[in-house]
Write an enzyme that holds these catalytic residues in place. Structure first.
Site, mmCIF file in Angstrom:
data_model
loop_
_atom_site.group_PDB
_atom_site.id
_atom_site.type_symbol
_atom_site.label_atom_id
_atom_site.label_comp_id
_atom_site.label_asym_id
_atom_site.label_seq_id
_atom_site.Cartn_x
_atom_site.Cartn_y
_atom_site.Cartn_z
ATOM 1 N N TYR A 119 0.832 -1.195 0.000
ATOM 2 C CA TYR A 119 0.000 0.000 0.000
ATOM 3 C C TYR A 119 0.875 1.256 0.000
ATOM 4 C CZ TYR A 119 -4.022 -2.869 1.360
ATOM 5 O OH TYR A 119 -5.017 -3.792 1.401
ATOM 6 N N TYR A 158 -0.238 -10.219 0.281
ATOM 7 C CA TYR A 158 0.875 -9.759 1.118
ATOM 8 C C TYR A 158 0.825 -10.452 2.484
ATOM 9 C CZ TYR A 158 -2.812 -6.629 2.900
ATOM 10 O OH TYR A 158 -3.983 -6.118 3.404
ATOM 11 N N ARG A 168 -2.634 -12.338 3.320
ATOM 12 C CA ARG A 168 -3.942 -11.872 2.872
ATOM 13 C C ARG A 168 -4.126 -12.202 1.408
ATOM 14 N NH1 ARG A 168 -7.332 -8.402 4.445
ATOM 15 N NH2 ARG A 168 -8.574 -10.139 3.681
ATOM 16 N N HIS A 171 -7.014 -8.434 -2.689
ATOM 17 C CA HIS A 171 -8.331 -7.868 -2.427
ATOM 18 C C HIS A 171 -8.320 -6.364 -2.678
ATOM 19 C CE1 HIS A 171 -6.086 -7.404 1.351
ATOM 20 N NE2 HIS A 171 -6.819 -6.333 1.566
ATOM 21 N N HIS A 173 -10.404 -2.966 -1.221
ATOM 22 C CA HIS A 173 -11.328 -2.424 -0.219
ATOM 23 C C HIS A 173 -12.342 -1.516 -0.900
ATOM 24 C CE1 HIS A 173 -8.794 -3.734 3.203
ATOM 25 N NE2 HIS A 173 -7.787 -3.465 2.394
#
Length: 249
Positions: A119, A158, A168, A171, A173
């Site tokens: 991110y 990640y 995870r 995905h 959000h």
């Protein structure tokens, strides 16, 4: 499901959401309430209405993450310099209430990791590099039939410190307001066929496989762009005008 005008409220299915205390999802333990929840009284006008987004100023590339972080978006066919790295995809779907009624002109926001699983956030310390041409955020308004659309890159999985080797799934959000403040939904879209989905500790907090399926984007070849982007459809269902106003567990 047909709308029943003779029934004032439709009760929320309490088995749908995960329990507040889920030790397998370790970071949620400290956030889970230790006392009984307090029921609110009848909702106020502010909870039943707005916000109203028709006058929201949107940028020309707010829903296009391939272009919205470039210093000079320009024309895409001027070469590959400045384009994000990764598999190009389209994410689209409809925002509807629980009775299938479209929710027009509502704000849909999304944020995600880049193709390497990192991110653009100052607390993300994953060793994957940042992409200088990818910001990872987007927004749009639904049209009159409730449709929304984003163009982006498929995010990478990640690791996270929930266990010794916990990852995870890929995905995206999503936040959607729905018809009022009290119907705001924050969720995430997983990708069909990802083997990390069933072993994710967050996904495992759900008791219903049907609930898990609502968070999976489905490959839609009919809306893919040949030689360019695959498309994934992800419909968003918010509580409708006959909702019952209780807290989420």
């Amino acid at each position: 499901m047909p709308l029943n005008h003779n029934k004032r409220f439709v009760e929320r299915d309490r088995t749908w959401h995960p329990a507040a205390y889920t030790p397998g999802y370790k970071t949620a333990v400290a956030r889970s309430p230790s006392q009984a929840l307090v029921s609110l009284q009848a909702p106020s006008v502010s909870e039943l209405s707005g916000p109203e987004f028709t006058n929201l100023r949107m940028g020309p590339h707010d829903n296009d993450l391939l272009l919205n972080y470039r210093e000079n978006p320009g024309r895409e066919n001027q070469g590959q310099n400045g384009l994000p790295i990764g598999e190009r995809i389209i994410m689209f779907g409809r925002v509807v209430d629980q009775f299938g009624k479209p929710v027009p002109q509502t704000l849909v926001e999304m944020w995600q990791a880049n193709a390497g699983g990192r991110y653009r956030h100052n607390k993300d310390s994953y060793l994957a590099p940042l992409d200088p041409n990818f910001g990872g955020v987007g927004r749009c308004l639904t049209d009159n039939e409730g449709w929304y659309r984003f163009r982006t890159v498929r995010p990478g999985p990640y690791p996270w410190p929930n266990g010794i080797n916990t990852w995870r799934p890929a995905h995206i959000h999503v936040s959607v307001m729905g018809p009022s403040i009290s119907t705001r939904l924050i969720t995430q879209m997983y990708f069909e066929g990802d083997p990390l989905i069933p072993i994710c500790p967050i996904v495992q907090t759900l008791n219903s496989q049907e609930a898990v399926e609502t968070m999976i984007g489905r490959l839609d070849m009919g809306h893919s762009r040949p030689m360019d982007c695959l498309a994934y459809r992800f419909d968003l269902v918010v509580r409708g005008e006959l909702q019952t106003y209780f807290e989420n567990v």
